[in-house]
Design an enzyme around this catalytic site. Structure first.
Site, PDB file in Angstrom:
ATOM      1  CD  GLU A 148     -37.949 -21.400   8.193  1.00 20.48           C
ATOM      2  OE1 GLU A 148     -38.032 -20.841   7.117  1.00 20.48           O
ATOM      3  OE2 GLU A 148     -37.903 -22.652   8.581  1.00 20.48           O
ATOM      4  CG  ASP A 300     -36.746 -29.662  -1.265  1.00 22.50           C
ATOM      5  OD1 ASP A 300     -36.430 -29.876  -0.143  1.00 22.50           O
ATOM      6  OD2 ASP A 300     -37.676 -28.918  -1.819  1.00 22.50           O
ATOM      7  CG  HIS A 329     -36.685 -26.136   0.588  1.00 20.75           C
ATOM      8  ND1 HIS A 329     -37.485 -27.021   0.477  1.00 20.75           N
ATOM      9  CD2 HIS A 329     -37.114 -25.363   1.592  1.00 20.75           C
ATOM     10  CE1 HIS A 329     -38.739 -26.519   1.408  1.00 20.75           C
ATOM     11  NE2 HIS A 329     -38.266 -25.839   2.102  1.00 20.75           N
TER      12      HIS A 329
END
Length: 367
Positions: A148, A300, A329
């Site tokens: 995104e 992560d 992450h």
């Protein structure tokens, strides 16, 4: 049975470290957290974008273009983070506003960002190139966004690279930003990276033999495949990336919805099948022939099996592996240090021309 997350999107996906390191102020983050209940997340950030734009216009009128550029960049980031959690008309509205604001900011940045209008397979693909100060030609780093995230979000990382004498190039590929309207996420992102290499090699300010690629999150997957398929790349960084999506079941509900959105399909199962095929890199990783830096956080969502895959398939003589035991992450929770280390590594490889020795830092975990 379908399990629906009861967590608000901004709580499920929001990483304060990411936004602050990307240029969002702490005060704006606190304002978003503490906003009145009647003000939505989207409206808060879009209103803030308008405020930054108005202040930028005031600065332009006073002749302070550099401040105006910074304010417009902040406005663009507000629009980015207003929309990136949604999969309805808010996404399109925020995306369009972000593009508009960044276009205003681009010529006022230091150094400025020049927009090049490329067309790849009939698809428009704007590319922004920033050239550092000082005599050229300069090495360059192509920066790839993620699921995104888009080209506008790389601004602060660009600045670290520019400060070290390297140019930057940013663009949106399939499923991202300005290209999403024309093409969903696909398995040929490396084609678009190569188109940017084509552009850079035609610019007198760029060293053709010193072009690298840096990708964040999903962009790290794209960077690995680009390095494997594009022999003109002289360096690769996979920043919180992955080699495959075998770990689909570990993804959060909102991330799965995001995969569905960028796949332009109706069901999560269709999305799973599509992205699993599109994002497979294990068949090409052995082709990587340039120095490759891989950053991975133990915490992560991408499982540690990714590290095993890298060690098995990426040629050992090219590999610089960094595993952060406390990292989330992309290691956004570790502050600026990992970003500085990546920028310095790029400097060593592309500017100084050092022959970096293969390294493994933080792995094995108990080693």
């Amino acid at each position: 049975m379908t399990v629906t997350s009861q967590v608000k999107p901004e709580d499920e996906m929001l990483n304060w470290g990411r936004l602050i390191l990307d240029g969002v102020s702490y005060s704006d983050m606190v304002g978003a957290r503490d906003r009145p209940k009647e003000i939505t997340w989207f409206d808060y950030w879009m209103s803030l974008a308008n405020e930054y734009e108005q202040e930028a216009e005031r600065k332009v009128a006073l002749g302070h273009d550099l401040s105006a550029g910074e304010l417009l960049m902040s406005a663009a980031l507000c629009a980015q983070y207003a929309q990136f959690l949604w999969f309805d008309e808010r996404r399109q509205k925020g995306q369009a506003r972000k593009v508009e604001l960044y276009q205003k900011a681009a010529p006022l940045l230091s150094p400025p960002a020049e927009r090049h209008e490329l067309v790849v397979d009939g698809i428009p693909m704007p590319v922004y190139v920033r050239i550092p100060e000082g005599p050229g030609p300069h090495p360059a780093v192509i920066m790839l966004g993620g699921l995104e995230s888009t080209k506008e979000e790389s601004f602060q990382m660009e600045n670290l690279v520019l400060d070290r004498g390297m140019a930057t190039a940013t663009f949106d590929g399939p499923g991202q930003g300005e290209m999403f309207e024309y093409k969903r996420i696909a398995g040929d992102y490396e084609k678009y990276t190569s188109a940017v290499v084509d552009l850079l090699t035609k610019l007198e300010a760029i060293r053709n033999d010193a072009i690298g690629v840096l990708g964040r999150s999903l962009g790290g997957n794209y960077a690995l495949k680009s390095a494997a398929c594009e022999p003109r790349l002289a360096a690769c960084i996979s920043w919180g990336g992955f080699s495959d999506l075998d770990y689909w079941d570990l993804e959060t509900p909102l991330t799965k919805e995001s995969w569905k959105y960028v796949s332009k399909v109706d069901t999560l199962e269709e999305a799973r099948l599509h992205v699993h095929a599109a994002l497979e890199t294990r068949d090409v990783l052995s082709q990587i022939a340039c120095p490759t830096y891989i950053l991975h956080g133990v915490h992560d969502e991408v499982p540690l099996s990714f590290v095993d895959t890298v060690l098995e398939l990426v040629p050992a003589e090219h590999l610089n592996l960094v595993v952060e035991k406390d990292g989330d992450h992309c290691c956004h929770n570790l502050g600026i240090r990992p970003r500085l280390e990546m920028a310095d590594w790029l400097y060593d490889v592309l500017v100084a021309g050092k022959k970096v020795a293969p390294t493994m830092k933080g792995w094995p975990l108990n080693g």
